[in-house]
Scaffold this motif. Structure first.
Motif, short mmCIF file in Angstrom:
data_model
loop_
_atom_site.label_atom_id
_atom_site.label_comp_id
_atom_site.label_asym_id
_atom_site.label_seq_id
_atom_site.Cartn_x
_atom_site.Cartn_y
_atom_site.Cartn_z
N PRO A 140 36.17 40.25 36.50
CA PRO A 140 36.58 40.61 37.86
C PRO A 140 36.08 39.61 38.90
O PRO A 140 35.18 38.82 38.61
N ASN A 141 36.64 39.70 40.08
CA ASN A 141 36.17 38.89 41.20
C ASN A 141 34.70 39.11 41.42
O ASN A 141 34.22 40.25 41.36
N GLY A 142 33.98 38.01 41.66
CA GLY A 142 32.55 38.15 41.96
C GLY A 142 31.67 38.31 40.73
O GLY A 142 30.46 38.52 40.85
N ALA A 143 32.25 38.19 39.53
CA ALA A 143 31.48 38.38 38.30
C ALA A 143 30.50 37.24 38.07
O ALA A 143 29.50 37.41 37.38
N GLY A 144 30.81 36.06 38.64
CA GLY A 144 29.95 34.90 38.43
C GLY A 144 30.63 33.78 37.66
O GLY A 144 29.98 32.85 37.20
N LYS A 145 31.96 33.85 37.56
CA LYS A 145 32.70 32.83 36.78
C LYS A 145 32.56 31.44 37.42
O LYS A 145 32.22 30.46 36.74
N SER A 146 32.83 31.37 38.73
CA SER A 146 32.71 30.07 39.39
C SER A 146 31.26 29.61 39.42
O SER A 146 30.98 28.40 39.29
N THR A 147 30.36 30.54 39.57
CA THR A 147 28.93 30.19 39.55
C THR A 147 28.58 29.51 38.22
O THR A 147 27.90 28.48 38.21
N ILE A 171 22.59 35.44 40.38
CA ILE A 171 24.00 35.69 40.06
C ILE A 171 24.20 35.74 38.54
O ILE A 171 24.77 36.67 38.02
N THR A 178 20.01 33.92 45.72
CA THR A 178 20.47 35.22 45.20
C THR A 178 20.75 35.12 43.70
O THR A 178 21.52 34.25 43.28
N GLN A 219 38.18 25.52 41.11
CA GLN A 219 39.02 26.60 41.60
C GLN A 219 39.62 26.21 42.96
O GLN A 219 40.79 26.47 43.23
N TYR A 252 22.84 25.63 43.37
CA TYR A 252 23.00 26.54 42.23
C TYR A 252 21.85 26.26 41.27
O TYR A 252 21.87 25.28 40.53
N VAL A 310 22.15 31.56 43.42
CA VAL A 310 22.93 30.79 44.38
C VAL A 310 22.33 31.04 45.75
O VAL A 310 22.30 32.19 46.21
N1 LIG Z 1 27.08 30.28 48.29
C1 LIG Z 1 26.81 31.53 47.94
N2 LIG Z 1 25.75 32.17 48.46
C2 LIG Z 1 25.46 33.45 48.11
N3 LIG Z 1 26.19 34.16 47.23
C3 LIG Z 1 27.25 33.57 46.69
C4 LIG Z 1 27.63 32.23 47.00
N4 LIG Z 1 28.73 31.91 46.29
C5 LIG Z 1 29.03 33.01 45.56
N5 LIG Z 1 28.15 33.99 45.80
C6 LIG Z 1 28.16 35.33 45.21
O1 LIG Z 1 28.01 35.18 43.83
C7 LIG Z 1 28.76 36.15 43.14
C8 LIG Z 1 29.63 35.46 42.10
O2 LIG Z 1 30.58 34.65 42.75
P1 LIG Z 1 31.57 33.72 41.94
O3 LIG Z 1 30.80 32.99 40.92
O4 LIG Z 1 32.35 32.93 42.90
O5 LIG Z 1 32.49 34.82 41.24
P2 LIG Z 1 33.90 34.67 40.51
O6 LIG Z 1 34.24 33.24 40.38
O7 LIG Z 1 33.71 35.36 39.20
O8 LIG Z 1 34.89 35.43 41.36
C9 LIG Z 1 29.55 36.90 44.19
O9 LIG Z 1 28.90 38.14 44.46
C10 LIG Z 1 29.49 36.01 45.39
O10 LIG Z 1 29.55 36.77 46.56
#
Ligand SMILES: Nc1ncnc2c1ncn2[C@@H]1O[C@H](COP(=O)(O)OP(=O)(O)O)[C@@H](O)[C@H]1O
Ligand SMILES: [Mg+2]
Lengths: 258, 250
Positions: free
Chosen positions: A42-49, A23, A21, A92, A60, A18
């Protein structure tokens, strides 16, 4: 005897970045037709990604691995083509679009998808009927569809509206990203029932599948998953039956996924 | 008779004009004003689609009597330099409503230049201008509001927003307020942006192709300029004309 199940969504060794970075780090997952899979983590695991990568969101980028959807290379399709192929992404954070009414938005969406399948556009009257029916299913006032998309909606209303949209578009596969967050107990049941009504196999109906991303086990009381996965640091670290969700709720991610 | 002094780049009102294109106009063109006078209490609506293949200069002078109301709406979509100049003089309690859209690509400059003179008390004016450009095109709004010494309770507003569809296109907004009364309201705003990428992805995720998404978003953006246009047929004519040129956008 149960028929052999066809894989609907087949994710193999998916790596994604992303904004540069990394992910997703080698995520593999197969959802067969007729199945509901839950992804917890957990939060930040990469679910939304994962959800955005499946939807094809710009920024992405897939760096390795493959995703097949209904036998097709999903990653080769543009985002709108993925939708037309039957993939629905429940956001989300649903997006506000000032100046574009929900009716106009959904009618354009439905008719664009119909066109891809060689179907005639739905008439205004038929569309209105369909929209009213699906709004009623989610106990949403159909008048709200006349307002600009998501503008001024509460968090719960936005999530219900996502499900109204899913009802109208009638996808073969839904990736629902924390559709349960922001919902009170009553709304949770309505949304859960809605997901079942829209996405569960009906007799003689087409195969469907669901990937349910959630933090909490409570939505899973209404939408019973066949498989539960734990996502941590960009990969699936554990998979199991519905009991895994309860275990996670009781003991936390760290204890279960360690 | 007016003596013709040709504009130069040093004239504030012409600072963004395309002088190379202006050379294609006969000198006489610069002296031509369309004069319109509204009697006290009279209401008049004008809805214009402006712009052709060559450079154009449209100059309209409105004089409003007490309590009169002038509504002017324009879609400015020429393929070459197209300038719409409006000068308005408001008597007591009169109202001027203006909605303007510049839209287009290529290399052309399209602009609105308004001068609204609140000569007497309690007059109101409301201007909404939207500019949508691509290629290396430019859209400008130069809006001058003058409030005379005894024009108390003046209420004047102008709102400009620019939408850049491609790097290389540009917009300019230049509000100018000359206020000599103390009990007045003068609001002005200017903002420039690009299409909302998040909204575009949300639309795509529902199956709306990129061109359709862009059209819906541009329609929503320029619609602000025509909301006050109550005549449905005229409203749709201007909106469709403006959206019609979007077809060739990249
Ligand atoms: N636009 C972005 N640029 C850089 N890092 C991102 C971006 N969006 C999300 N992240 C990072 O990607 C990781 C996964 O995020 P996300 O997929 O939103 O997690 P979740 O939905 O599981 O809480 C997190 O560490 C977040 O900080
Ligand atoms: Mg998330």
């Amino acid at each position: 005897m149960p028929a052999a199940k066809d894989p609907m969504l087949q994710i193999d060794n998916l790596h994604a970045t992303v904004g540069g970075t990394p992910i997703l780090d080698g995520l593999s997952l197969t959802v067969n037709a007729g199945e509901v899979h839950a992804i917890m983590g957990p939060n930040g695991a990469g679910k939304s990604t994962l959800a955005y990568v499946l939807g094809g969101r710009p920024g992405y980028d897939v760096t390795a691995g493959s995703v097949r959807f209904a036998g097709e290379d999903l990653l080769a399709l543009d985002p709108h083509e993925r939708a037309a192929a039957g993939l629905f992404l429940g956001f989300q954070y649903p997006v506000e679009i000032p100046g574009v009414s929900g009716m106009q938005f959904l009618r354009e969406a439905l008719n664009a998808q119909r066109k891809t399948h060689g179907q005639e556009p739905l008439s205004g009257g038929d569309f209105l009927k369909l929209a009213r029916e699906k709004a009623a299913l989610l106990r949403m006032d159909a008048e709200m569809l006349k307002r600009p998309v998501n503008v001024g909606f509460s968090g719960g209303e936005k999530k219900r509206f996502e499900m109204v949209q899913m009802g109208i578009l009638d996808p073969g596969f839904a990736v629902l990203d924390e559709t349960d967050s922001g919902l009170d107990i009553d709304a949770l049941r309505i949304v859960g029932d809605g997901i079942n009504a829209i996405m569960r196999q009906k007799a003689g109906g087409p195969d469907k599948g669901v990937l349910l991303i959630t933090h909490y086990q409570r939505l899973l009381d209404y939408v019973r998953p066949d498989v539960v996965h734990v996502l941590s640091k960009g990969r699936i670290v554990k998979s199991g039956g519905p009991e895994l969700a309860h275990l996670l709720e009781e003991q936390g991610y760290e204890a279960v996924a360690a | 008779m007016e003596t013709l002094a040709l504009p130069t780049v040093r004239d504030e009102d012409w600072r963004y004009a395309d002088f190379a294109a202006l050379e294609g106009l006969a000198p006489e063109a610069f002296g031509v004003w369309q004069d319109i006078t509204l009697a006290p209490g009279e209401t008049r609506l004008k809805a214009l689609v402006l712009g052709g293949a060559g450079p154009e200069l449209h100059r309209i002078r409105l004089t409003l009597g007490e309590g009169a109301r002038a509504e002017l709406f324009a879609a400015n979509l020429g393929d070459d330099y197209t300038r719409v100049e409006v000068e308005v003089r408001l008597a007591q309690g009169a109202h001027f409503e203006f909605g303007g859209v510049t839209i287009g690509g290529g290399v052309a400059t399209r602009e609105f230049v308004t001068r609204v003179i609140h000569a007497e008390p309690e007059a109101t004016s409301h201007q909404v201008i939207r500019a949508v450009h691509w290629g290396t095109a430019t859209g400008n709004f130069l809006g001058r509001i003058e409030v005379a010494r005894d024009a108390q309770k003046t209420d004047a507003a102008q709102d400009f927003k620019g939408l850049i569809l491609e790097r290389g296109a540009s917009t300019n907004a230049k509000p100018e307020l000359e206020i000599f009364a103390d009990d007045v309201k003068c609001a002005h705003g200017a903002a420039i942006g690009q299409l909302d990428e998040t909204a575009r992805f949300y639309m795509a995720a529902r199956g709306i192709p990129p061109e359709t998404a862009r059209k819906l978003l541009v329609r929503a953006f320029i619609a602000d300029a025509f909301v006050a246009l109550g005549d449905k047929a005229e409203h749709d004519r201007l909106l469709e004309a403006a959206l019609g040129v979007l077809g060739d956008a990249a």
